[in-house]
Design a protein around this motif. Structure first.
Motif, PDB file in Angstrom:
ATOM      1  N   GLY A 349     -22.974  51.412  23.147  1.00 53.27           N
ATOM      2  CA  GLY A 349     -22.418  51.445  21.903  1.00 53.27           C
ATOM      3  C   GLY A 349     -22.929  52.283  21.195  1.00 53.27           C
ATOM      4  N   PRO A 350     -22.263  52.746  19.974  1.00 57.02           N
ATOM      5  CA  PRO A 350     -21.050  52.268  19.543  1.00 57.02           C
ATOM      6  C   PRO A 350     -19.998  52.195  20.451  1.00 57.02           C
ATOM      7  CG  PRO A 350     -21.376  54.051  18.289  1.00 57.02           C
ATOM      8  CD  PRO A 350     -22.634  54.139  19.390  1.00 57.02           C
ATOM      9  N   HIS A 351     -18.917  51.102  20.254  1.00 62.92           N
ATOM     10  CA  HIS A 351     -17.680  51.398  20.943  1.00 62.92           C
ATOM     11  C   HIS A 351     -16.618  51.368  19.960  1.00 62.92           C
ATOM     12  CE1 HIS A 351     -19.553  50.123  24.659  1.00 62.92           C
ATOM     13  NE2 HIS A 351     -20.329  49.124  24.060  1.00 62.92           N
ATOM     14  N   GLU A 352     -15.411  52.056  20.325  1.00 66.98           N
ATOM     15  CA  GLU A 352     -14.320  52.356  19.494  1.00 66.98           C
ATOM     16  C   GLU A 352     -13.262  51.860  20.494  1.00 66.98           C
ATOM     17  OE1 GLU A 352     -12.895  55.648  15.976  1.00 66.98           O
ATOM     18  OE2 GLU A 352     -14.638  55.940  17.591  1.00 66.98           O
ATOM     19  N   THR A 353     -12.256  50.841  19.781  1.00 68.36           N
ATOM     20  CA  THR A 353     -11.299  50.387  20.595  1.00 68.36           C
ATOM     21  C   THR A 353     -10.080  51.475  20.451  1.00 68.36           C
ATOM     22  OG1 THR A 353     -10.443  49.074  18.791  1.00 68.36           O
ATOM     23  CG2 THR A 353     -11.841  47.948  20.156  1.00 68.36           C
ATOM     24  N   PHE A 354      -9.316  51.565  21.653  1.00 74.68           N
ATOM     25  CA  PHE A 354      -8.314  52.249  21.500  1.00 74.68           C
ATOM     26  C   PHE A 354      -7.292  51.956  23.018  1.00 74.68           C
ATOM     27  CE2 PHE A 354      -5.165  55.870  21.858  1.00 74.68           C
ATOM     28  CZ  PHE A 354      -5.079  56.371  20.713  1.00 74.68           C
ATOM     29  N   GLY A 355      -6.018  51.509  22.808  1.00 74.47           N
ATOM     30  CA  GLY A 355      -5.343  51.223  24.131  1.00 74.47           C
ATOM     31  C   GLY A 355      -5.029  49.697  23.913  1.00 74.47           C
ATOM     32  N   ASP A 356      -4.869  49.195  25.090  1.00 72.63           N
ATOM     33  CA  ASP A 356      -4.303  47.831  25.205  1.00 72.63           C
ATOM     34  C   ASP A 356      -5.293  46.948  25.684  1.00 72.63           C
ATOM     35  OD1 ASP A 356      -1.637  48.641  24.202  1.00 72.63           O
ATOM     36  OD2 ASP A 356      -0.980  49.131  25.961  1.00 72.63           O
ATOM     37  N   SER A 357      -5.694  46.157  24.903  1.00 75.82           N
ATOM     38  CA  SER A 357      -6.762  45.006  25.215  1.00 75.82           C
ATOM     39  C   SER A 357      -6.190  43.613  25.412  1.00 75.82           C
ATOM     40  CB  SER A 357      -8.052  45.042  24.292  1.00 75.82           C
ATOM     41  OG  SER A 357      -8.584  46.041  23.963  1.00 75.82           O
ATOM     42  N   THR A 358      -6.616  42.869  26.164  1.00 71.52           N
ATOM     43  CA  THR A 358      -6.180  41.511  26.241  1.00 71.52           C
ATOM     44  C   THR A 358      -7.262  40.627  26.211  1.00 71.52           C
ATOM     45  OG1 THR A 358      -6.704  41.793  28.724  1.00 71.52           O
ATOM     46  CG2 THR A 358      -4.480  42.273  27.836  1.00 71.52           C
ATOM     47  N   VAL A 359      -7.025  39.243  25.787  1.00 78.05           N
ATOM     48  CA  VAL A 359      -7.640  37.931  26.074  1.00 78.05           C
ATOM     49  C   VAL A 359      -7.138  36.987  26.682  1.00 78.05           C
ATOM     50  CG1 VAL A 359      -8.590  35.906  24.575  1.00 78.05           C
ATOM     51  CG2 VAL A 359      -8.392  38.382  23.460  1.00 78.05           C
ATOM     52  N   THR A 360      -7.573  36.616  27.935  1.00 81.97           N
ATOM     53  CA  THR A 360      -7.257  35.835  29.108  1.00 81.97           C
ATOM     54  C   THR A 360      -7.862  34.438  28.579  1.00 81.97           C
ATOM     55  OG1 THR A 360      -6.819  37.421  30.685  1.00 81.97           O
ATOM     56  CG2 THR A 360      -6.576  35.080  31.375  1.00 81.97           C
ATOM     57  N   THR A 400      -2.353  35.009  29.114  1.00 78.50           N
ATOM     58  CA  THR A 400      -2.778  36.646  28.648  1.00 78.50           C
ATOM     59  C   THR A 400      -2.126  36.735  27.328  1.00 78.50           C
ATOM     60  OG1 THR A 400      -3.259  37.177  31.071  1.00 78.50           O
ATOM     61  CG2 THR A 400      -3.228  38.881  29.576  1.00 78.50           C
ATOM     62  N   ILE A 401      -3.057  37.048  26.530  1.00 79.51           N
ATOM     63  CA  ILE A 401      -2.649  37.691  24.912  1.00 79.51           C
ATOM     64  C   ILE A 401      -3.072  38.794  24.916  1.00 79.51           C
ATOM     65  CG2 ILE A 401      -2.865  37.215  22.693  1.00 79.51           C
ATOM     66  CD1 ILE A 401      -4.088  34.468  23.172  1.00 79.51           C
ATOM     67  N   HIS A 402      -2.050  39.793  24.656  1.00 79.10           N
ATOM     68  CA  HIS A 402      -2.169  41.326  24.612  1.00 79.10           C
ATOM     69  C   HIS A 402      -2.502  41.484  22.981  1.00 79.10           C
ATOM     70  CE1 HIS A 402      -0.673  42.419  28.376  1.00 79.10           C
ATOM     71  NE2 HIS A 402       0.021  41.252  28.550  1.00 79.10           N
ATOM     72  N   LEU A 403      -3.626  42.248  22.835  1.00 77.68           N
ATOM     73  CA  LEU A 403      -3.844  42.567  21.419  1.00 77.68           C
ATOM     74  C   LEU A 403      -3.198  43.783  21.140  1.00 77.68           C
ATOM     75  CD1 LEU A 403      -7.846  42.073  21.540  1.00 77.68           C
ATOM     76  CD2 LEU A 403      -5.894  40.284  20.904  1.00 77.68           C
ATOM     77  N   MET A 404      -2.827  44.026  19.835  1.00 77.01           N
ATOM     78  CA  MET A 404      -2.503  45.146  19.251  1.00 77.01           C
ATOM     79  C   MET A 404      -3.284  46.237  19.408  1.00 77.01           C
ATOM     80  SD  MET A 404      -0.599  43.840  15.875  1.00 77.01           S
ATOM     81  CE  MET A 404      -1.992  42.939  15.333  1.00 77.01           C
ATOM     82  N   ASN A 405      -2.634  47.467  19.707  1.00 74.82           N
ATOM     83  CA  ASN A 405      -3.389  48.796  20.068  1.00 74.82           C
ATOM     84  C   ASN A 405      -3.951  49.285  18.631  1.00 74.82           C
ATOM     85  OD1 ASN A 405      -4.347  51.298  20.716  1.00 74.82           O
ATOM     86  ND2 ASN A 405      -2.622  51.852  21.804  1.00 74.82           N
ATOM     87  N   GLU A 406      -5.222  49.081  18.182  1.00 72.33           N
ATOM     88  CA  GLU A 406      -5.651  49.253  17.144  1.00 72.33           C
ATOM     89  C   GLU A 406      -6.962  50.099  17.297  1.00 72.33           C
ATOM     90  OE1 GLU A 406      -4.414  48.654  14.220  1.00 72.33           O
ATOM     91  OE2 GLU A 406      -2.704  47.284  15.010  1.00 72.33           O
ATOM     92  N   ALA A 407      -7.287  50.977  16.500  1.00 72.30           N
ATOM     93  CA  ALA A 407      -8.504  51.902  16.772  1.00 72.30           C
ATOM     94  C   ALA A 407      -9.706  51.582  15.713  1.00 72.30           C
ATOM     95  CB  ALA A 407      -8.165  53.434  16.378  1.00 72.30           C
ATOM     96  N   GLY A 408     -10.496  50.420  16.312  1.00 70.83           N
ATOM     97  CA  GLY A 408     -11.602  50.170  15.484  1.00 70.83           C
ATOM     98  C   GLY A 408     -13.029  50.346  15.887  1.00 70.83           C
ATOM     99  N   LEU A 409     -13.961  50.502  15.133  1.00 70.69           N
ATOM    100  CA  LEU A 409     -15.325  50.744  15.468  1.00 70.69           C
ATOM    101  C   LEU A 409     -16.160  49.378  15.694  1.00 70.69           C
ATOM    102  CD1 LEU A 409     -17.475  53.004  16.123  1.00 70.69           C
ATOM    103  CD2 LEU A 409     -17.853  52.715  13.638  1.00 70.69           C
ATOM    104  N   VAL A 410     -16.750  49.322  17.035  1.00 71.63           N
ATOM    105  CA  VAL A 410     -17.727  48.246  17.084  1.00 71.63           C
ATOM    106  C   VAL A 410     -19.201  48.971  17.270  1.00 71.63           C
ATOM    107  CG1 VAL A 410     -18.357  46.338  18.680  1.00 71.63           C
ATOM    108  CG2 VAL A 410     -15.827  46.811  18.379  1.00 71.63           C
ATOM    109  N   PRO A 411     -19.849  48.520  16.062  1.00 75.83           N
ATOM    110  CA  PRO A 411     -21.092  49.125  16.090  1.00 75.83           C
ATOM    111  C   PRO A 411     -22.300  48.630  17.178  1.00 75.83           C
ATOM    112  CG  PRO A 411     -20.370  48.559  14.037  1.00 75.83           C
ATOM    113  CD  PRO A 411     -19.609  48.107  14.934  1.00 75.83           C
ATOM    114  N   ALA A 412     -23.023  49.379  17.575  1.00 76.09           N
ATOM    115  CA  ALA A 412     -23.942  49.099  18.517  1.00 76.09           C
ATOM    116  C   ALA A 412     -24.648  48.047  18.285  1.00 76.09           C
ATOM    117  CB  ALA A 412     -24.776  50.307  19.079  1.00 76.09           C
ATOM    118  N   GLY A 413     -24.928  46.914  19.108  1.00 79.25           N
ATOM    119  CA  GLY A 413     -25.626  45.743  19.005  1.00 79.25           C
ATOM    120  C   GLY A 413     -24.813  44.648  18.068  1.00 79.25           C
ATOM    121  N   LYS A 414     -23.665  44.937  17.625  1.00 77.68           N
ATOM    122  CA  LYS A 414     -23.136  43.882  16.908  1.00 77.68           C
ATOM    123  C   LYS A 414     -22.075  43.043  17.903  1.00 77.68           C
ATOM    124  CE  LYS A 414     -23.523  44.913  12.453  1.00 77.68           C
ATOM    125  NZ  LYS A 414     -23.988  44.044  11.361  1.00 77.68           N
TER     126      LYS A 414
END
Length: 462
Positions: A349-360, A400-414
């Motif tokens: 990290g840090p990670h930054e979301t972008f694209g199509d994520s899922t929760v199965t 399988t739940i498709h999450l909306m394509n949002e660009a959000g920051l995931v700080p390192a270690g969070k």
């Protein structure tokens, strides 16, 4: 968290006003009065007349919402602007049609009206619309209104996937949006379809409503130069709505993704000169023919979050990678209010979301429980990174739940947290995205979950 949504952006900054709006009423082809304003630059029009931009406001808005863009950005750059209250809005007559055929006909009529002005060019006319107004621009363009350049902003290309992804209505948003225009001003056929959309009870009805208002299937043949402006954090129209268009368009194209849009977007006023400045440059290039180089820059631009005055550019859609985490456990949820909350830390990290994520989600013993909603947050924060929901129809299975394509920051270690329930309020009472609940007394057992997260190969925000 989701209220109030922006029916239209609130403009700030920009250059001082260069002209005073001329308020007028234009009578549409069917006799409906449309309340409008015309803004023209000071001074003498050039040979051939001022190039012009038609401006379209958001749901529940008025043409006055767009006047600051006309006076503060476009008029100083040498553009005339025409903006009108949509049918069923403000001081215009008629009935709200959600960018349906009558609205397209109005746009064609207004385009022709504008070309008859002797001080305005009869060929060099573009369009910019925000939210509902962006849909008006798309639908008019695919219907053949001959714009020379367009800027659809924080809007949809597929209304079904925007409002009811995976067949489950974003019911809280739909209810909110339906209240922005008084029901007496709605087209009756459109108003009759709202209950089906709110409850996801009749997706055929929803598709019938959205299909003629969704330009996506026509975009592969559209060649008009297009600057798409979309939001990083927009739970009404996510990045996928613009990304799908960007992939299909065959003409000159550019995609700007920033911190603007519907909730939970921050909409910093300091960012507006950047994206509206690019809109002016886009019109300069394709309405005036100015060789300003915007068409030669990397075509995709991602603003940093929070806005720091900087953007990162890409030669195409930003490169991404997937990271997966398992969220084990067994939880039986019962309505009302049942939920399961599980979390994990990502390595690095840090990670930054972008694209199509899922929760199965693996589930068993569903009794009266016909939907699953997932909300993704960073531990210690209440504003979600993303969310999604899906219908289920069996007592046992894997969803399988498709999450909306949002660009959000995931700080390192969070720690990332996934909340599963029947509504988004399971995560927070303020999260009014998915409100339609299962019947009281319903139950379901949630087993192992898997979060598959799409992130930028390299985070750009801090």
């Amino acid at each position: 968290m989701l209220a109030p949504l922006l029916a239209a952006l609130v403009f700030a900054g920009g250059a001082p006003a260069a002209a005073t709006p001329q308020e007028l009423t234009i009578t549409a082809a069917d006799g409906t009065p449309l309340s409008c304003a015309l803004v023209e630059p000071d001074g003498t029009p050039p040979a051939g007349g001022w190039p012009a931009v038609m401006l379209f406001h958001g749901l529940g808005g008025r043409h006055q919402d767009m006047e600051p863009l006309a006076t503060g950005f476009l008029a100083p750059a040498g553009y005339a602007s025409l903006m009108c209250d949509a049918r069923g809005h403000g001081a215009s007559g008629g009935l709200f049609g959600l960018d349906g055929p009558t609205d397209v006909a109005d746009t064609q009529f207004l385009f022709t009206w504008l070309t008859t002005r002797p001080e305005v060019s009869d060929t060099q006319i573009g369009a910019l619309g925000i939210s509902l107004g962006g849909g008006a621009v798309w639908n008019a363009a695919v219907a053949g209104v001959p714009f020379k350049a367009i800027v659809p902003t924080i809007t949809w290309t597929n209304l079904t996937t925007a409002l009811a992804p995976q067949g489950l209505s974003k019911s809280g948003l739909v209810v909110y949006l339906s209240q922005l225009v008084p029901s007496a001003r709605w087209d009756p056929a459109l108003l009759a379809a709202v209950p089906s959309l709110t409850a996801s009870t009749n997706m055929a009805s929803v598709t019938g409503l959205s299909a003629p208002r969704s330009p996506l299937t026509h975009l592969s043949s559209l060649t008009v130069p297009t600057l798409l402006i979309q939001g990083r954090h927009d739970f009404l129209f996510d990045i996928d709505q613009a990304e799908a268009a960007f992939k299909l368009l065959k003409g000159p194209k550019r995609l700007y993704v920033g911190d603007l849009g519907h909730a939970p977007a921050a909409n910093p006023a300091a960012e507006q000169p950047t994206y509206f400045g690019e809109a002016v440059q886009w019109f300069d290039r394709y309405l005036k023919g100015t060789q300003n180089g915007i068409d030669r820059k990397p075509p995709v631009e991602l603003a940093h979050d929070p806005w720091d005055g900087s953007t990162t550019s890409y030669a195409g859609l930003p490169p991404t990678k997937f990271t997966s985490v398992s969220l084990p456990g067994t939880t039986t949820m019962r309505s009302p209010g049942g939920k399961t909350v599980r979390g994990a830390r990502l390595t690095g990290g840090p990670h930054e979301t972008f694209g199509d994520s899922t929760v199965t989600v693996r589930y068993t013993n569903a009794k009266g429980w016909d939907r699953l909603v997932a909300v993704l947050t960073v531990a210690g924060t209440s504003t979600p990174i993303s969310a999604g929901g899906t219908k289920i129809s069996t007592a046992n299975g894997v969803a399988t739940i498709h999450l909306m394509n949002e660009a959000g920051l995931v700080p390192a270690g969070k720690r990332l947290v996934v909340t599963i329930g029947a509504t988004s309020t399971a995560q927070s009472s303020a999260n009014a995205l998915y409100l339609d609940d299962v019947q009281p007394g319903s139950s379901i057992t949630i087993g192992r979950e898997t979060l598959k997260l799409s992130v930028l190969q390299k985070a750009v925000s801090k």
